[in-house]
Design a protein around this motif. Structure first.
Motif, PDB file in Angstrom:
ATOM      1  N   TYR A   1       0.808  -1.221   0.000  1.00 33.72           N
ATOM      2  CA  TYR A   1       0.000   0.000   0.000  1.00 33.72           C
ATOM      3  C   TYR A   1       0.844   1.275   0.000  1.00 33.72           C
ATOM      4  O   TYR A   1       0.304   2.367  -0.091  1.00 33.72           O
ATOM      5  N   LYS A   2       2.165   1.116   0.161  1.00 29.92           N
ATOM      6  CA  LYS A   2       3.082   2.270   0.166  1.00 29.92           C
ATOM      7  C   LYS A   2       2.681   3.295   1.218  1.00 29.92           C
ATOM      8  O   LYS A   2       2.681   4.501   0.973  1.00 29.92           O
ATOM      9  N   GLN A   3       2.355   2.809   2.431  1.00 31.63           N
ATOM     10  CA  GLN A   3       1.917   3.706   3.488  1.00 31.63           C
ATOM     11  C   GLN A   3       3.053   3.982   4.472  1.00 31.63           C
ATOM     12  O   GLN A   3       3.668   3.057   5.011  1.00 31.63           O
ATOM     13  N   GLN A   4       3.269   5.263   4.704  1.00 32.11           N
ATOM     14  CA  GLN A   4       4.392   5.691   5.546  1.00 32.11           C
ATOM     15  C   GLN A   4       4.194   5.295   7.001  1.00 32.11           C
ATOM     16  O   GLN A   4       5.154   4.965   7.702  1.00 32.11           O
ATOM     17  N   TRP A   5       2.956   5.332   7.483  1.00 32.48           N
ATOM     18  CA  TRP A   5       2.727   5.019   8.888  1.00 32.48           C
ATOM     19  C   TRP A   5       3.186   3.605   9.229  1.00 32.48           C
ATOM     20  O   TRP A   5       3.711   3.365  10.328  1.00 32.48           O
ATOM     21  N   ALA A   6       3.006   2.674   8.293  1.00 32.95           N
ATOM     22  CA  ALA A   6       3.401   1.286   8.532  1.00 32.95           C
ATOM     23  C   ALA A   6       4.920   1.182   8.663  1.00 32.95           C
ATOM     24  O   ALA A   6       5.436   0.461   9.530  1.00 32.95           O
ATOM     25  N   LYS A   7       5.632   1.894   7.804  1.00 37.53           N
ATOM     26  CA  LYS A   7       7.099   1.916   7.873  1.00 37.53           C
ATOM     27  C   LYS A   7       7.550   2.524   9.199  1.00 37.53           C
ATOM     28  O   LYS A   7       8.438   1.990   9.876  1.00 37.53           O
ATOM     29  N   ASP A   8       6.937   3.647   9.578  1.00 35.35           N
ATOM     30  CA  ASP A   8       7.309   4.325  10.813  1.00 35.35           C
ATOM     31  C   ASP A   8       7.011   3.451  12.037  1.00 35.35           C
ATOM     32  O   ASP A   8       7.800   3.400  12.984  1.00 35.35           O
ATOM     33  N   MET A   9       5.869   2.758  12.029  1.00 31.29           N
ATOM     34  CA  MET A   9       5.501   1.928  13.169  1.00 31.29           C
ATOM     35  C   MET A   9       6.445   0.730  13.298  1.00 31.29           C
ATOM     36  O   MET A   9       6.845   0.359  14.405  1.00 31.29           O
ATOM     37  N   ASN A  10       6.809   0.159  12.181  1.00 35.72           N
ATOM     38  CA  ASN A  10       7.745  -0.966  12.205  1.00 35.72           C
ATOM     39  C   ASN A  10       9.081  -0.542  12.813  1.00 35.72           C
ATOM     40  O   ASN A  10       9.659  -1.242  13.654  1.00 35.72           O
ATOM     41  N   GLU A  11       9.567   0.619  12.394  1.00 39.31           N
ATOM     42  CA  GLU A  11      10.841   1.124  12.913  1.00 39.31           C
ATOM     43  C   GLU A  11      10.727   1.480  14.392  1.00 39.31           C
ATOM     44  O   GLU A  11      11.661   1.242  15.173  1.00 39.31           O
ATOM     45  N   LEU A  12       9.585   2.026  14.788  1.00 36.89           N
ATOM     46  CA  LEU A  12       9.387   2.394  16.186  1.00 36.89           C
ATOM     47  C   LEU A  12       9.355   1.159  17.087  1.00 36.89           C
ATOM     48  O   LEU A  12       9.959   1.146  18.170  1.00 36.89           O
ATOM     49  N   LEU A  13       8.675   0.106  16.658  1.00 37.15           N
ATOM     50  CA  LEU A  13       8.635  -1.125  17.446  1.00 37.15           C
ATOM     51  C   LEU A  13      10.041  -1.699  17.615  1.00 37.15           C
ATOM     52  O   LEU A  13      10.398  -2.183  18.695  1.00 37.15           O
ATOM     53  N   SER A  14      10.846  -1.634  16.551  1.00 32.92           N
ATOM     54  CA  SER A  14      12.231  -2.115  16.638  1.00 32.92           C
ATOM     55  C   SER A  14      13.034  -1.276  17.629  1.00 32.92           C
ATOM     56  O   SER A  14      13.857  -1.807  18.394  1.00 32.92           O
ATOM     57  N   GLU A  15      12.805   0.027  17.622  1.00 29.24           N
ATOM     58  CA  GLU A  15      13.506   0.912  18.556  1.00 29.24           C
ATOM     59  C   GLU A  15      13.089   0.613  19.996  1.00 29.24           C
ATOM     60  O   GLU A  15      13.932   0.594  20.908  1.00 29.24           O
ATOM     61  N   MET A  16      11.804   0.371  20.200  1.00 31.28           N
ATOM     62  CA  MET A  16      11.320   0.014  21.533  1.00 31.28           C
ATOM     63  C   MET A  16      11.939  -1.289  22.018  1.00 31.28           C
ATOM     64  O   MET A  16      12.332  -1.414  23.180  1.00 31.28           O
TER      65      MET A  16
END
Length: 266
Positions: free
Chosen positions: A105-120
């Motif tokens: 879907y090329k959605q930015q929120w999904a990319k950002d959430m994936n990266e945030l979960l990894s950071e957490m």
């Protein structure tokens, strides 16, 4: 069948009362028919249970979650959520779905959430490794970023912009992206439980590892001929898995069980 191991299994069930457990299920064949292998496990203990059903009837019959009061880690399958304990969702599952949404879907929120979960996860892993307590302000800041990403997701997925196809009575079905976003909204507490309690794991990999042997057995043997055979296999494999997790000699444990005195587990 194997009464000594049944008693061993009951002892393990009692040890679950104050632990965070991992739950999962996978298909299996018993006399050519579809059955389900249910697992409840920790890094020290394993319990397997074979049943014709996948849902609450089987989970109740297994006898662990109905009385369990601490944290059950699982993939979010609906029947698990009906039990009166705290719940934590498997973030590895969610990350795989986020990657799919980002790619499809090329959605930015999904990319950002994936990266945030990894950071957490990186933050909580560092706390565990260094023996540090969680920093309330840092947890609060990470949670605020979670809310920001969700808000971005809502902007990318407003209801009026999700008409993949028009359904009955003019209602538009949600996209996969919106369905996943709604899970992040509805189950925020379960998703972030690992960020609030270091005893809660980030993912459900323990249960997935513990069902791997059953999948291998099914590949080799194909099916169990009887229900009793499946039950015996589950009990034996749970015993072997548990003594191995506790660093005890497997061969010695098997011989002890055959003599009617299974090894004691701390």
């Amino acid at each position: 069948m194997f009464p000594e191991l049944e008693e061993f299994e009951n002892v393990i069930r009692e040890k679950y009362s104050l632990l965070c457990i991992h739950c999962d299920e996978t298909g299996m064949k018993v006399h050519g028919k579809r059955h389900w292998l249910h697992v409840a496990s920790t890094d020290k203990y394993t319990c397997y249970f074979a049943h014709p059903k996948r849902g609450s009837e089987a989970i109740d019959a297994m006898g662990i979650l109905p009385e369990f009061k601490w944290v059950a880690v699982h993939d979010g399958w609906k029947p698990y959520n009906g039990y009166n304990c705290d719940h934590a969702l498997c973030n590895a599952h969610l990350q795989r779905e986020l990657i799919g949404i980002e790619e499809s879907y090329k959605q930015q929120w999904a990319k950002d959430m994936n990266e945030l979960l990894s950071e957490m996860k990186k933050y909580t892993d560092e706390c565990k490794e260094q023996g540090k307590y969680l920093d309330f302000e840092q947890v609060k800041a990470l949670e605020k970023r979670f809310d920001t990403v969700v808000a971005k997701g809502i902007e990318e997925n407003p209801p009026s912009l999700n008409p993949e196809r028009q359904g009955k009575r003019g209602m538009y079905p949600k996209t996969k992206a919106r369905n996943l976003l709604d899970r992040f909204i509805e189950h925020k507490e379960k998703i972030l439980r690992f960020l609030k309690d270091l005893k809660v794991p980030f993912e459900n990999n323990q249960a997935e590892r513990d069902v791997r042997m059953m999948k291998l057995q099914q590949k080799i043997s194909g099916t169990f001929r009887t229900t009793r055979g499946a039950e015996a296999f589950c009990r034996i494999r749970a015993y072997i898995s548990t003594i191995r997790k506790n660093g005890l000699p497997v061969l010695e444990g098997i011989l002890a069980a055959l003599k009617g005195a299974p090894l004691a587990i701390p």
